[in-house]
Design a protein around this motif. Structure first.
Motif, PDB file in Angstrom:
ATOM      1  N   ASP A 138       0.503  -0.052  11.287  1.00 22.89           N
ATOM      2  CA  ASP A 138      -0.657   0.315  12.093  1.00 22.89           C
ATOM      3  C   ASP A 138      -1.212   1.675  11.659  1.00 22.89           C
ATOM      4  OD1 ASP A 138      -2.532  -0.155  14.087  1.00 22.89           O
ATOM      5  OD2 ASP A 138      -1.408   0.989  15.575  1.00 22.89           O
ATOM      6  N   TYR A 139      -0.993   2.011  10.375  1.00 18.57           N
ATOM      7  CA  TYR A 139      -1.377   3.333   9.874  1.00 18.57           C
ATOM      8  C   TYR A 139      -2.881   3.587   9.996  1.00 18.57           C
ATOM      9  CZ  TYR A 139      -2.760   0.636   5.740  1.00 18.57           C
ATOM     10  OH  TYR A 139      -3.336  -0.281   4.889  1.00 18.57           O
ATOM     11  N   ALA A 140      -3.692   2.528   9.974  1.00 21.87           N
ATOM     12  CA  ALA A 140      -5.146   2.720   9.981  1.00 21.87           C
ATOM     13  C   ALA A 140      -5.623   3.467  11.217  1.00 21.87           C
ATOM     14  CB  ALA A 140      -5.848   1.369   9.884  1.00 21.87           C
ATOM     15  N   ALA A 141      -4.880   3.363  12.327  1.00 18.33           N
ATOM     16  CA  ALA A 141      -5.297   4.030  13.560  1.00 18.33           C
ATOM     17  C   ALA A 141      -5.177   5.545  13.451  1.00 18.33           C
ATOM     18  CB  ALA A 141      -4.453   3.525  14.729  1.00 18.33           C
ATOM     19  N   THR A 142      -4.450   6.022  12.432  1.00 19.22           N
ATOM     20  CA  THR A 142      -4.200   7.462  12.320  1.00 19.22           C
ATOM     21  C   THR A 142      -4.774   8.071  11.049  1.00 19.22           C
ATOM     22  OG1 THR A 142      -2.134   7.201  13.555  1.00 19.22           O
ATOM     23  CG2 THR A 142      -2.393   9.217  12.246  1.00 19.22           C
ATOM     24  N   ILE A 166       0.818  -1.203   0.000  1.00 20.38           N
ATOM     25  CA  ILE A 166       0.000   0.000   0.000  1.00 20.38           C
ATOM     26  C   ILE A 166       0.860   1.265   0.000  1.00 20.38           C
ATOM     27  CG2 ILE A 166      -0.254   0.334   2.496  1.00 20.38           C
ATOM     28  CD1 ILE A 166      -3.015   0.587  -0.194  1.00 20.38           C
ATOM     29  N   TYR A 167       2.134   1.156   0.390  1.00 19.82           N
ATOM     30  CA  TYR A 167       2.987   2.335   0.465  1.00 19.82           C
ATOM     31  C   TYR A 167       3.247   2.957  -0.904  1.00 19.82           C
ATOM     32  CZ  TYR A 167       4.038   0.878   5.274  1.00 19.82           C
ATOM     33  OH  TYR A 167       3.955   0.521   6.595  1.00 19.82           O
ATOM     34  N   GLN A 168       3.159   2.169  -1.973  1.00 21.24           N
ATOM     35  CA  GLN A 168       3.401   2.752  -3.303  1.00 21.24           C
ATOM     36  C   GLN A 168       2.294   3.724  -3.702  1.00 21.24           C
ATOM     37  OE1 GLN A 168       2.584   0.107  -6.843  1.00 21.24           O
ATOM     38  NE2 GLN A 168       2.534  -1.488  -5.253  1.00 21.24           N
ATOM     39  N   PHE A 169       1.121   3.587  -3.090  1.00 15.10           N
ATOM     40  CA  PHE A 169       0.026   4.521  -3.366  1.00 15.10           C
ATOM     41  C   PHE A 169      -0.034   5.636  -2.322  1.00 15.10           C
ATOM     42  CE2 PHE A 169      -1.256   0.179  -4.553  1.00 15.10           C
ATOM     43  CZ  PHE A 169      -1.307   0.334  -5.931  1.00 15.10           C
ATOM     44  N   HIS A 170       0.358   5.301  -1.084  1.00 15.43           N
ATOM     45  CA  HIS A 170       0.317   6.263   0.016  1.00 15.43           C
ATOM     46  C   HIS A 170       1.658   6.226   0.755  1.00 15.43           C
ATOM     47  CE1 HIS A 170      -3.999   6.846  -0.506  1.00 15.43           C
ATOM     48  NE2 HIS A 170      -4.152   5.529  -0.500  1.00 15.43           N
ATOM     49  N   PRO A 171       2.702   6.815   0.197  1.00 13.45           N
ATOM     50  CA  PRO A 171       4.002   6.785   0.878  1.00 13.45           C
ATOM     51  C   PRO A 171       3.959   7.452   2.246  1.00 13.45           C
ATOM     52  CG  PRO A 171       4.020   8.287  -1.020  1.00 13.45           C
ATOM     53  CD  PRO A 171       2.768   7.495  -1.114  1.00 13.45           C
ATOM     54  N   VAL A 194      -4.763  -8.961   4.149  1.00 11.80           N
ATOM     55  CA  VAL A 194      -6.099  -8.554   3.717  1.00 11.80           C
ATOM     56  C   VAL A 194      -6.212  -7.038   3.808  1.00 11.80           C
ATOM     57  CG1 VAL A 194      -8.563  -8.669   4.247  1.00 11.80           C
ATOM     58  CG2 VAL A 194      -7.157 -10.735   4.381  1.00 11.80           C
ATOM     59  N   PRO A 195      -6.579  -6.370   2.713  1.00 13.57           N
ATOM     60  CA  PRO A 195      -6.567  -4.899   2.704  1.00 13.57           C
ATOM     61  C   PRO A 195      -7.672  -4.286   3.545  1.00 13.57           C
ATOM     62  CG  PRO A 195      -7.447  -5.746   0.643  1.00 13.57           C
ATOM     63  CD  PRO A 195      -6.922  -6.925   1.398  1.00 13.57           C
ATOM     64  N   ASN A 196      -7.402  -3.097   4.042  1.00 14.03           N
ATOM     65  CA  ASN A 196      -8.395  -2.305   4.748  1.00 14.03           C
ATOM     66  C   ASN A 196      -9.494  -1.890   3.767  1.00 14.03           C
ATOM     67  OD1 ASN A 196      -9.558   0.367   5.830  1.00 14.03           O
ATOM     68  ND2 ASN A 196      -8.381  -0.424   7.571  1.00 14.03           N
ATOM     69  N   ALA A 197     -10.718  -1.742   4.268  1.00 15.17           N
ATOM     70  CA  ALA A 197     -11.844  -1.370   3.402  1.00 15.17           C
ATOM     71  C   ALA A 197     -11.605  -0.043   2.700  1.00 15.17           C
ATOM     72  CB  ALA A 197     -13.126  -1.291   4.232  1.00 15.17           C
ATOM     73  N   HIS A 198     -10.784   0.840   3.291  1.00 16.12           N
ATOM     74  CA  HIS A 198     -10.455   2.128   2.673  1.00 16.12           C
ATOM     75  C   HIS A 198      -9.493   1.961   1.494  1.00 16.12           C
ATOM     76  CE1 HIS A 198     -12.000   4.739   6.059  1.00 16.12           C
ATOM     77  NE2 HIS A 198     -11.897   3.576   6.678  1.00 16.12           N
ATOM     78  N   GLU A 199      -8.786   0.846   1.420  1.00 19.07           N
ATOM     79  CA  GLU A 199      -7.729   0.673   0.424  1.00 19.07           C
ATOM     80  C   GLU A 199      -8.029  -0.421  -0.590  1.00 19.07           C
ATOM     81  OE1 GLU A 199      -5.724   2.977   0.586  1.00 19.07           O
ATOM     82  OE2 GLU A 199      -5.872   3.621   2.672  1.00 19.07           O
ATOM     83  N   LEU A 200      -9.202  -1.009  -0.531  1.00 16.85           N
ATOM     84  CA  LEU A 200      -9.523  -2.155  -1.385  1.00 16.85           C
ATOM     85  C   LEU A 200      -9.463  -1.808  -2.865  1.00 16.85           C
ATOM     86  CD1 LEU A 200     -10.355  -5.132  -1.108  1.00 16.85           C
ATOM     87  CD2 LEU A 200     -12.740  -4.380  -1.200  1.00 16.85           C
TER      88      LEU A 200
END
Length: 381
Positions: free
Chosen positions: A156-160, A143-148, A195-201
């Protein structure tokens, strides 16, 4: 059925245009590569094939399920008409596809077989696509290639990052809902946090294509009118009971879709003319019940009143306004009752089992709120 060169050219051209528009849509959804961006290249376009190919594969299996079954019964039909959408933001590249039956289907059994063949064929291919997507999930760092910017917070980025005020003003957060089948796949393949987060699917093309296909399958399997699910329900329970059950389901669908759509009180309350227009919209949709105008007006008033009361006492309870368009299409173009067939022979046991399986497929594929778009606003000081 004779296929003339002219007809073949039309169907082929529509398919190729749809392939182009869905590929453009895939490049934009998955990789944020819009055709309207400066420097858009062939490689940017080609990246969208990872979305368009599985998506159109499922769609094609669905339509040819209908087509070959109709041919088997010597019912005259067209090849699938693919419906492209322009490559505009937040579009999926297509409105789907359809075939036109050009001769009458005389029996309930034939009507049932033609109706059920499409969604079951598409569902099987969608299962294969989803299994492939889940079995080939990349590591979480993908996911970092889309959101560096997520790297700062680690895995644990989802918490922020999904908290109010994190996104820049004007950015759009796309959240996909989950159906029962998708939740099952997540449980089975939940290994190593892949498994991707629903925000990143949306950044996982096979999963995104499979997910959208399940949503479209559930829409087709709504047991209403002459939708595929309507054909199935009609075959299972007959004309009279279908009309009652389909009407109840349609009213519930319309009620849920509009719940919370109109704001009656508060600083964001809609003006009276908007409320009046919405009342008229409900009336137009409910004309699909084929009832006398007084009964239609009564149902319209009842739905509007109950939505008003819920909006007053429990304003946080809302439905999904995205379904309003489909409710209008059903009410005005498709209709809720299913027309009776000339030959009303009972279905075989195998067909009855397949019919209930199709309705189960509807339940496990349906998503109450498939896609939610949240536009970031300035953070409150």
């Amino acid at each position: 059925m004779e296929i003339t060169p002219r007809k073949a050219l039309i169907h082929t051209a529509l398919f190729l245009v749809t392939l182009v528009t869905t590929t453009m849509a895939g490049a934009e959804w998955v990789y944020a590569k819009s055709v309207f961006m400066p420097g858009y290249s062939w490689s940017d376009f080609a990246s969208g094939f990872a979305y368009s190919v599985p998506f159109l594969l499922i769609l094609t299996a669905h339509e040819f399920g209908h087509y070959f079954t109709a041919i088997h019964y010597r019912v005259r039909t067209t090849l699938p008409y693919y419906i492209p959408l322009p490559p505009l933001p937040l579009m999926f590249g297509t409105l789907g596809a359809l075939i036109r039956l050009k001769s009458h289907v005389p029996s309930k059994q034939q009507n049932f077989d033609i109706g059920i063949a499409g969604p079951l064929a598409g569902f099987v291919v969608a299962l294969v696509v989803l299994m492939y997507g889940f079995m080939t999930l990349p590591p979480p760092e993908y996911i970092y290639q889309f959101h560096p910017e997520y790297q700062t917070y680690g895995l644990d980025y989802a918490a922020t990052v999904y908290q109010p005020g994190f996104m820049k003003e004007g950015m759009v957060d796309v959240i996909l809902g989950k159906n029962l089948l998708f939740l099952f796949f997540e449980k089975v393949f939940d290994a190593g946090g892949r498994v991707p987060n629903a925000h990143e699917l949306i950044h996982y093309p096979a999963l995104f294509a499979g997910y959208l296909s399940l949503v479209f399958t559930s829409i087709n399997l709504l047991p209403i009118g002459q939708l595929d699910g309507g054909h199935v329900l009609y075959g299972l329970i007959g004309f009279k009971r279908h009309r009652i059950i389909a009407s109840v389901i349609f009213v519930a669908f319309l009620f849920y879709a509009g719940l919370g759509y109109i704001k009656f009180f508060g600083p964001q309350a809609d003006p009276l003319w908007v409320m009046g227009a919405y009342f008229g919209f409900l009336y137009l949709c409910l004309l699909g019940l084929k009832l006398p105008w007084k009964d239609t007006l009564m149902f319209t008033t009842a739905i509007f009143t109950v939505q008003f009361l819920i909006g007053t006492w429990w304003p946080t309870i809302t439905g999904y306004s995205g379904w309003l368009l489909f409710a209008f299409i059903i009410g005005r173009l498709i209709g809720v009752p299913h027309p009776p067939c000339e030959i009303e022979e009972p279905l075989s046991r195998t067909r009855i089992i397949l019919g209930w399986i199709a309705l189960i497929v509807f339940i496990i594929c349906f998503v109450p709120a498939p896609l939610d778009l949240i536009v970031a606003t300035p953070a409150t000081p």
